[in-house]
Structure formats: C-alpha cells, structure tokens
Design an enzyme around this catalytic site. Structure first.
Site, PDB file in Angstrom:
ATOM      1  N   SER A  69       9.886   4.597  11.759  1.00  0.00           N
ATOM      2  CA  SER A  69       9.472   3.210  12.020  1.00  0.00           C
ATOM      3  C   SER A  69      10.713   2.446  12.464  1.00  0.00           C
ATOM      4  O   SER A  69      11.851   2.847  12.137  1.00  0.00           O
ATOM      5  CB  SER A  69       8.927   2.590  10.732  1.00  0.00           C
ATOM      6  N   TYR A  93       9.754   0.975   1.567  1.00  0.00           N
ATOM      7  CA  TYR A  93       9.297   1.521   2.862  1.00  0.00           C
ATOM      8  C   TYR A  93      10.473   1.651   3.829  1.00  0.00           C
ATOM      9  O   TYR A  93      10.663   2.701   4.465  1.00  0.00           O
ATOM     10  CB  TYR A  93       8.222   0.602   3.440  1.00  0.00           C
TER      11      TYR A  93
HETATM   12  P1  NAD Z   1      -2.779   4.742   7.816  1.00  0.00           P
HETATM   13  O1  NAD Z   1      -2.727   4.239   6.420  1.00  0.00           O
HETATM   14  O2  NAD Z   1      -3.913   4.317   8.698  1.00  0.00           O
HETATM   15  O3  NAD Z   1      -2.726   6.327   7.826  1.00  0.00           O
HETATM   16  C1  NAD Z   1      -1.906   7.055   6.947  1.00  0.00           C
HETATM   17  C2  NAD Z   1      -2.499   8.417   6.740  1.00  0.00           C
HETATM   18  O4  NAD Z   1      -1.663   9.155   5.840  1.00  0.00           O
HETATM   19  C3  NAD Z   1      -3.903   8.395   6.139  1.00  0.00           C
HETATM   20  O5  NAD Z   1      -4.689   9.357   6.820  1.00  0.00           O
HETATM   21  C4  NAD Z   1      -3.669   8.827   4.684  1.00  0.00           C
HETATM   22  O6  NAD Z   1      -4.780   9.468   4.139  1.00  0.00           O
HETATM   23  C5  NAD Z   1      -2.500   9.792   4.875  1.00  0.00           C
HETATM   24  N1  NAD Z   1      -1.738  10.041   3.645  1.00  0.00           N
HETATM   25  C6  NAD Z   1      -1.169   9.134   2.807  1.00  0.00           C
HETATM   26  N2  NAD Z   1      -0.600   9.756   1.762  1.00  0.00           N
HETATM   27  C7  NAD Z   1      -0.789  11.087   1.947  1.00  0.00           C
HETATM   28  C8  NAD Z   1      -0.436  12.247   1.214  1.00  0.00           C
HETATM   29  N3  NAD Z   1       0.251  12.174   0.040  1.00  0.00           N
HETATM   30  N4  NAD Z   1      -0.785  13.471   1.694  1.00  0.00           N
HETATM   31  C9  NAD Z   1      -1.477  13.566   2.855  1.00  0.00           C
HETATM   32  N5  NAD Z   1      -1.858  12.514   3.604  1.00  0.00           N
HETATM   33  C10 NAD Z   1      -1.521  11.284   3.143  1.00  0.00           C
HETATM   34  O7  NAD Z   1      -1.369   4.335   8.490  1.00  0.00           O
HETATM   35  P2  NAD Z   1      -0.913   4.312  10.028  1.00  0.00           P
HETATM   36  O8  NAD Z   1      -0.697   2.891  10.408  1.00  0.00           O
HETATM   37  O9  NAD Z   1      -1.793   5.170  10.863  1.00  0.00           O
HETATM   38  O10 NAD Z   1       0.535   4.973   9.891  1.00  0.00           O
HETATM   39  C11 NAD Z   1       0.793   6.331  10.182  1.00  0.00           C
HETATM   40  C12 NAD Z   1       2.296   6.557  10.160  1.00  0.00           C
HETATM   41  O11 NAD Z   1       2.921   5.720  11.134  1.00  0.00           O
HETATM   42  C13 NAD Z   1       2.949   6.207   8.815  1.00  0.00           C
HETATM   43  O12 NAD Z   1       3.997   7.109   8.541  1.00  0.00           O
HETATM   44  C14 NAD Z   1       3.506   4.820   9.064  1.00  0.00           C
HETATM   45  O13 NAD Z   1       4.589   4.506   8.218  1.00  0.00           O
HETATM   46  C15 NAD Z   1       3.930   4.947  10.521  1.00  0.00           C
HETATM   47  N6  NAD Z   1       4.047   3.672  11.228  1.00  0.00           N
HETATM   48  C16 NAD Z   1       2.953   2.886  11.454  1.00  0.00           C
HETATM   49  C17 NAD Z   1       3.105   1.679  12.149  1.00  0.00           C
HETATM   50  C18 NAD Z   1       1.945   0.783  12.453  1.00  0.00           C
HETATM   51  O14 NAD Z   1       2.191  -0.342  12.929  1.00  0.00           O
HETATM   52  N7  NAD Z   1       0.714   1.182  12.224  1.00  0.00           N
HETATM   53  C19 NAD Z   1       4.372   1.293  12.589  1.00  0.00           C
HETATM   54  C20 NAD Z   1       5.478   2.117  12.320  1.00  0.00           C
HETATM   55  C21 NAD Z   1       5.285   3.322  11.649  1.00  0.00           C
END
Ligand code: NAD
Length: 250
Positions: free
Chosen positions: A141, A154
């Site tokens: 991120s 985070y």
């Molecule tokens: P989200 O919450 O929609 O999806 C996260 C996924 O991870 C879900 O499917 C959840 O079930 C799974 N998960 C959580 N804990 C788990 C575990 N212990 N074992 C297996 N699966 C697990 O979040 P998102 O927005 O799609 O984010 C996905 C990734 O992208 C994350 O690493 C997040 O930090 C990163 N990210 C997201 C953004 C954003 O703006 N959405 C920005 C920067 C980084």
C-alpha cells in the site's frame, strides 16, 4: 502487450472479494489457471463458478494466511505447482494509536505481514523443489511508504511488507523467483465506496494529484507486468499505483 501467462498457475490470496477477486478474474481472463484462496469455501465456490462460466479456469483453496499450519498443509498438498503468487489477503483496523489493543495489533500484523511471509515461503519452497521459476507479487500500500492517521498497525504491516519483499527478492533471485510489491493508493471497492462518497472521503480525493480515486482496473497493468515475463528483470521493486498520491504537495 504483456507476455503470455496462459497455462501458468496463479494463486491469489484474499480472493473471496474486493481486489483479490478482481485480480483472480483478471489472471483467469489472461489464461492462467487460478487458485482462489481465502477462508470461506462457499464464497470461493461461487467466485470460481462465475470465472468458469466466463471461460476461465479456477479452483478454490481454503486457507488462513495467518495460520502457519494451514498454509504449510494446504500449499504443500496443492495438486499443481504454483508459478505466480499474489499475496493480497489483508485487513486494517482504523483506530487512534492510543486505543489500539494488543489483539488489534496482532491481527493486522499476523494477517498482512506474517501471512504474506508464510505464503511466500511455502510457495517458494515448492517452486524451488520443482525447479520452477516464478513471480510473487505482494500487495502492499502507499501506507507502506508514507503514513496517515489512525492506521499505525496497518502502516507498519505494509512498510514491513515492502522491506520483506526486498529481502526475499535478494535471497530468491538466484532461484529465478522474482518478488515485488505493488503499492496501491486509494482504490474504490464495495467496502469504502460509502466513505468516499461522503464529505471526508471527497476531501481526501481532492488531495490526490489526479483528483480521483483509483479503480481496480487501474492496477491491472502493474499486476500483469510484475506477474508476467514482461517484468522478467524486475525484482525487489515497490511499484506505487496511486494517481500521484505519494508525490502530493507538502
Ligand atoms: P477486502 O477486505 O475487500 O478483501 C480482503 C480479502 O482478504 C478478503 O477476501 C478476506 O476474506 C481476505 N482475508 C482476510 N484475512 C484473511 C486470512 N487470514 N486468510 C485468508 N484470507 C484473508 O480488501 P481489499 O480492499 O480488496 O484489499 C485487498 C488488499 O489490497 C489488502 O492487502 C489491502 O491492504 C490492499 N490495499 C487495498 C487498498 C484499497 O484502497 N482497497 C489500497 C491499498 C492496499
């Protein structure tokens, strides 16, 4: 534009929704056999059926990335070797640092940092044993490179992910395993859409130099570059895809 990944096996963690499901669909459209990993089997089954109906190849893998036994057993017993790992599973806890509990801290670090390491290690062991070259993409991120309020655990987990990426890239380059971090800025998903529609969210968007939120598709080029042979000489990189957010004016 990108070199072919058809026929390769790609494992995406956190693939039951959000960006992970988006990445799984994208890799399947590019012809990869995609393994969708998360904890909830029923949700994964539905996602795999949807990908198959669109002509892709997908199978569910039920695991908890934060549980070393789950990761070792499931990855060790996969029917096929893995060429591409997208370490996407992640959680965040938004609280003032003074209010963050030990359990909050452990949950975030265990899932985002330890989980990413356990998955990378388990997949790299298989790659090395099979003599396979491969690519690992850790979804970090921009909060791994700068900070924002109320996200101390985070931000620490994502900064750790960036540094872990470099350390693994150094050790595994000799085995033909590339390890890179993709650092998204703020990307619109179901979970944050309401926040960004509100006043605080709109104020945040005005601080992004491109003056807009990212869409999941904005990450496609970077993900495919890092996963495919188009990125064959890229390892240990942290690639931000953020509409210029990291270079916003101080
Ligand atoms: P989200 O919450 O929609 O999806 C996260 C996924 O991870 C879900 O499917 C959840 O079930 C799974 N998960 C959580 N804990 C788990 C575990 N212990 N074992 C297996 N699966 C697990 O979040 P998102 O927005 O799609 O984010 C996905 C990734 O992208 C994350 O690493 C997040 O930090 C990163 N990210 C997201 C953004 C954003 O703006 N959405 C920005 C920067 C980084």
């Amino acid at each position: 534009m990108f070199e072919d990944i058809s026929g390769r096996t790609a494992l995406v963690t956190g693939a039951s929704g959000g960006l992970g499901l988006h990445f799984a669909r994208l890799l399947a459209r590019q012809g990869a056999n995609v393994l969708l990993a998360a904890r909830r089997g029923d949700v994964l089954e539905r996602a795999c059926a949807e990908i198959a109906a669109a002509g892709g190849k997908a199978a569910p893998v039920i695991l908890d990335v934060a549980d070393a036994h789950s990761v070792a057993e499931v990855v060790g017993n996969l029917a096929s070797d893995v060429d591409i790992l997208v370490n996407n599973a992640g959680i965040s806890v938004a609280k003032r640092a003074l209010d963050l509990s030990e359990a909050d801290w452990d949950d975030v670090i265990d899932t985002n940092l330890k989980g990413g390491f356990l998955m990378a290690q388990a997949v790299a062991r298989r790659m090395q044993a099979a003599g396979l070259e491969g690519a690992i993409v850790n979804i970090a991120s921009i909060l791994g490179l700068r900070v924002a309020g109320n996200l101390a655990a985070y931000a620490a987990s994502k900064a750790g992910t960036v540094q872990m990426t470099k350390a693994l890239a150094l050790e595994w380059a000799r085995h033909g395993i590339r390890v890179n971090a993709l650092c998204p800025g703020y990307i619109e998903t179901d979970l944050n859409r309401d926040f960004f529609a509100g006043e605080d969210g709109q104020a945040l968007i005005r601080r992004i130099p491109q003056r807009r939120l990212g869409q999941p598709t904005d990450l496609d080029g970077a993900l495919l570059l890092l996963c495919s042979d188009a990125g064959r000489y890229i390892t240990g990189a942290a690639l931000a895809v953020d509409g210029g957010h990291l270079v916003s004016s101080l």
